[in-house]
Scaffold this motif. Structure first.
Motif, PDB file in Angstrom:
ATOM      1  N   GLY A  33      83.069  23.273  78.272  1.00  0.00           N
ATOM      2  CA  GLY A  33      82.983  23.699  76.882  1.00  0.00           C
ATOM      3  C   GLY A  33      83.200  25.191  76.731  1.00  0.00           C
ATOM      4  O   GLY A  33      83.839  25.642  75.773  1.00  0.00           O
ATOM      5  N   GLU A  34      82.691  25.982  77.667  1.00  0.00           N
ATOM      6  CA  GLU A  34      82.880  27.428  77.629  1.00  0.00           C
ATOM      7  C   GLU A  34      84.364  27.783  77.768  1.00  0.00           C
ATOM      8  O   GLU A  34      84.862  28.709  77.116  1.00  0.00           O
ATOM      9  CB  GLU A  34      82.074  28.092  78.743  1.00  0.00           C
ATOM     10  CG  GLU A  34      80.561  28.006  78.551  1.00  0.00           C
ATOM     11  CD  GLU A  34      79.803  28.494  79.778  1.00  0.00           C
ATOM     12  OE1 GLU A  34      80.467  28.977  80.726  1.00  0.00           O
ATOM     13  OE2 GLU A  34      78.567  28.376  79.798  1.00  0.00           O
ATOM     14  N   VAL A  35      85.074  27.054  78.631  1.00  0.00           N
ATOM     15  CA  VAL A  35      86.510  27.294  78.809  1.00  0.00           C
ATOM     16  C   VAL A  35      87.255  26.988  77.512  1.00  0.00           C
ATOM     17  O   VAL A  35      88.122  27.754  77.074  1.00  0.00           O
ATOM     18  CB  VAL A  35      87.067  26.418  79.956  1.00  0.00           C
ATOM     19  CG1 VAL A  35      88.592  26.569  80.049  1.00  0.00           C
ATOM     20  CG2 VAL A  35      86.428  26.805  81.287  1.00  0.00           C
ATOM     21  N   VAL A  36      86.902  25.870  76.879  1.00  0.00           N
ATOM     22  CA  VAL A  36      87.532  25.499  75.614  1.00  0.00           C
ATOM     23  C   VAL A  36      87.224  26.544  74.540  1.00  0.00           C
ATOM     24  O   VAL A  36      88.093  26.922  73.750  1.00  0.00           O
ATOM     25  CB  VAL A  36      87.058  24.105  75.164  1.00  0.00           C
ATOM     26  CG1 VAL A  36      87.612  23.768  73.776  1.00  0.00           C
ATOM     27  CG2 VAL A  36      87.491  23.041  76.168  1.00  0.00           C
ATOM     28  N   LEU A  37      85.987  27.024  74.519  1.00  0.00           N
ATOM     29  CA  LEU A  37      85.599  28.037  73.537  1.00  0.00           C
ATOM     30  C   LEU A  37      86.399  29.318  73.693  1.00  0.00           C
ATOM     31  O   LEU A  37      86.749  29.964  72.700  1.00  0.00           O
ATOM     32  CB  LEU A  37      84.102  28.335  73.650  1.00  0.00           C
ATOM     33  CG  LEU A  37      83.164  27.339  72.999  1.00  0.00           C
ATOM     34  CD1 LEU A  37      81.719  27.651  73.384  1.00  0.00           C
ATOM     35  CD2 LEU A  37      83.304  27.361  71.479  1.00  0.00           C
ATOM     36  N   PHE A  58      78.088  23.241  72.291  1.00  0.00           N
ATOM     37  CA  PHE A  58      79.501  23.478  71.990  1.00  0.00           C
ATOM     38  C   PHE A  58      79.744  23.624  70.495  1.00  0.00           C
ATOM     39  O   PHE A  58      80.377  24.578  70.044  1.00  0.00           O
ATOM     40  CB  PHE A  58      80.351  22.343  72.568  1.00  0.00           C
ATOM     41  CG  PHE A  58      81.818  22.490  72.271  1.00  0.00           C
ATOM     42  CD1 PHE A  58      82.596  23.393  72.975  1.00  0.00           C
ATOM     43  CD2 PHE A  58      82.423  21.733  71.284  1.00  0.00           C
ATOM     44  CE1 PHE A  58      83.948  23.545  72.703  1.00  0.00           C
ATOM     45  CE2 PHE A  58      83.780  21.870  70.998  1.00  0.00           C
ATOM     46  CZ  PHE A  58      84.532  22.770  71.719  1.00  0.00           C
ATOM     47  N   LEU A  59      79.228  22.682  69.699  1.00  0.00           N
ATOM     48  CA  LEU A  59      79.475  22.737  68.255  1.00  0.00           C
ATOM     49  C   LEU A  59      78.728  23.900  67.609  1.00  0.00           C
ATOM     50  O   LEU A  59      79.218  24.507  66.653  1.00  0.00           O
ATOM     51  CB  LEU A  59      79.081  21.415  67.599  1.00  0.00           C
ATOM     52  CG  LEU A  59      79.957  20.220  67.986  1.00  0.00           C
ATOM     53  CD1 LEU A  59      79.444  18.945  67.331  1.00  0.00           C
ATOM     54  CD2 LEU A  59      81.416  20.449  67.614  1.00  0.00           C
ATOM     55  N   ASP A  60      77.532  24.236  68.127  1.00  0.00           N
ATOM     56  CA  ASP A  60      76.819  25.409  67.622  1.00  0.00           C
ATOM     57  C   ASP A  60      77.632  26.677  67.860  1.00  0.00           C
ATOM     58  O   ASP A  60      77.720  27.557  67.005  1.00  0.00           O
ATOM     59  CB  ASP A  60      75.455  25.542  68.299  1.00  0.00           C
ATOM     60  CG  ASP A  60      74.469  24.483  67.824  1.00  0.00           C
ATOM     61  OD1 ASP A  60      74.717  23.886  66.756  1.00  0.00           O
ATOM     62  OD2 ASP A  60      73.467  24.265  68.517  1.00  0.00           O
ATOM     63  N   ASP A  61      78.229  26.750  69.052  1.00  0.00           N
ATOM     64  CA  ASP A  61      79.028  27.927  69.384  1.00  0.00           C
ATOM     65  C   ASP A  61      80.303  27.988  68.544  1.00  0.00           C
ATOM     66  O   ASP A  61      80.745  29.067  68.139  1.00  0.00           O
ATOM     67  CB  ASP A  61      79.387  27.918  70.877  1.00  0.00           C
ATOM     68  CG  ASP A  61      78.173  28.175  71.757  1.00  0.00           C
ATOM     69  OD1 ASP A  61      77.194  28.745  71.254  1.00  0.00           O
ATOM     70  OD2 ASP A  61      78.193  27.790  72.939  1.00  0.00           O
ATOM     71  N   ILE A  62      80.903  26.825  68.279  1.00  0.00           N
ATOM     72  CA  ILE A  62      82.072  26.783  67.402  1.00  0.00           C
ATOM     73  C   ILE A  62      81.695  27.279  66.008  1.00  0.00           C
ATOM     74  O   ILE A  62      82.435  28.030  65.370  1.00  0.00           O
ATOM     75  CB  ILE A  62      82.643  25.355  67.318  1.00  0.00           C
ATOM     76  CG1 ILE A  62      83.440  25.009  68.592  1.00  0.00           C
ATOM     77  CG2 ILE A  62      83.541  25.194  66.099  1.00  0.00           C
ATOM     78  CD1 ILE A  62      84.782  25.668  68.688  1.00  0.00           C
ATOM     79  N   ALA A  63      80.507  26.872  65.533  1.00  0.00           N
ATOM     80  CA  ALA A  63      80.048  27.296  64.208  1.00  0.00           C
ATOM     81  C   ALA A  63      79.910  28.816  64.141  1.00  0.00           C
ATOM     82  O   ALA A  63      80.326  29.455  63.180  1.00  0.00           O
ATOM     83  CB  ALA A  63      78.720  26.628  63.871  1.00  0.00           C
ATOM     84  N   THR A  64      79.311  29.395  65.171  1.00  0.00           N
ATOM     85  CA  THR A  64      79.175  30.852  65.222  1.00  0.00           C
ATOM     86  C   THR A  64      80.537  31.520  65.273  1.00  0.00           C
ATOM     87  O   THR A  64      80.779  32.547  64.617  1.00  0.00           O
ATOM     88  CB  THR A  64      78.352  31.260  66.458  1.00  0.00           C
ATOM     89  OG1 THR A  64      77.062  30.656  66.379  1.00  0.00           O
ATOM     90  CG2 THR A  64      78.198  32.774  66.535  1.00  0.00           C
ATOM     91  N   LEU A  65      81.448  30.917  66.036  1.00  0.00           N
ATOM     92  CA  LEU A  65      82.787  31.457  66.183  1.00  0.00           C
ATOM     93  C   LEU A  65      83.521  31.480  64.838  1.00  0.00           C
ATOM     94  O   LEU A  65      84.273  32.405  64.539  1.00  0.00           O
ATOM     95  CB  LEU A  65      83.563  30.577  67.181  1.00  0.00           C
ATOM     96  CG  LEU A  65      84.627  31.236  68.056  1.00  0.00           C
ATOM     97  CD1 LEU A  65      84.046  32.395  68.849  1.00  0.00           C
ATOM     98  CD2 LEU A  65      85.204  30.187  69.005  1.00  0.00           C
TER      99      LEU A  65
END
Length: 242
Positions: free
Chosen positions: A79-83, A140-147
């Motif tokens: 997930g970090e790589v995808v982010l 993953f989705l939390d990090d996408i939201a922040t992004l």
């Protein structure tokens, strides 16, 4: 002075050079294994086994476990790589946008492009984490939201958007928006080959319109003194009211 101990100033803790080099090596090896795992998931599907990932990496399963503890730890690392990739795509989407609405659409399109490019990787990084795993929550989705929240708020601010979409309201909006986009994207992945299903571009436009007319249109304007009266819509881009 020991050959593996760097010189220090008073009050500093000596650093073991060998330990520092090992930390760098370990981080690089972990990142490499995560990238290999992503490739294995892309080729073999989201239910790929740790044995198959180890084979793809040319190593043993015990080595993979040494770096990730369990499959959920590997899931988080992929997930970090995808982010990292998403970060670059979203930055490009926002920087090239002329209006906030265009920026929102570009970010949604980038998200749909990601899941369309490798559905297996998408399912792998968003699937529920097993009970008792080393990772207690799939972020993953939390990090996408922040992004998504930060660049979009910056774009709104640059276009004169109201400050009501700052801080926690931005976090609430981005989490809700990502949940909405994820739901639409999940549906699309399951139905995209059916007759009449929208293309990725069509879906991006529809989801943008729904989000823009709803939460964005509401949060990007101050609440009226009388909340029982619906306020007139505020247009944050250059488009004329319809």
């Amino acid at each position: 002075m020991s050959p593996v101990t760097a010189a220090t100033t008073p009050g500093e803790t000596p650093v073991d050079g060998r330990s520092a080099r090992w930390d760098v090596h370990r981080a690089a090896r972990r990142a490499e294994l995560a990238r290999v795992a992503r490739k294995a998931v892309h080729l073999r599907g989201p239910d790929v086994s740790m044995d198959e990932i180890a084979t793809e990496a040319g190593t043993s399963k015990s080595v993979v476990y040494r770096y990730f503890v369990d499959k959920s730890g590997l899931q988080a690392a992929v997930g970090e790589v995808v982010l990292d990739d998403m970060h670059a795509r979203l930055d490009e989407a926002v920087s090239s946008a002329v209006t906030p609405r265009e920026g929102l659409r570009s970010m949604i399109a980038a998200y749909l492009e990601m899941i369309d490019g490798s559905p297996s990787v998408y399912w792998f990084v968003t699937q529920p984490v097993a009970e008792g795993s080393s990772v207690t929550l799939n972020r993953f989705l939390d990090d996408i939201a922040t992004l998504i929240a930060r660049p979009f708020v910056a774009l709104l601010r640059g276009r004169g958007g109201a400050s009501v979409l700052e801080g926690q309201p931005a976090d609430v909006w981005s989490a809700g928006a990502v949940g909405f986009v994820k739901g639409a994207g999940d549906w699309w992945l399951a139905h995209r080959d059916e007759p009449g299903a929208p293309t990725a571009d069509e879906l991006a436009e529809r989801v943008t319109a729904w989000l823009w007319a709803g939460p964005v249109g509401s949060l990007a304007r101050p609440l009226p003194a009388d909340t029982t009266t619906d306020p007139a819509p505020v247009h944050l881009d250059d488009e004329e009211p319809s």
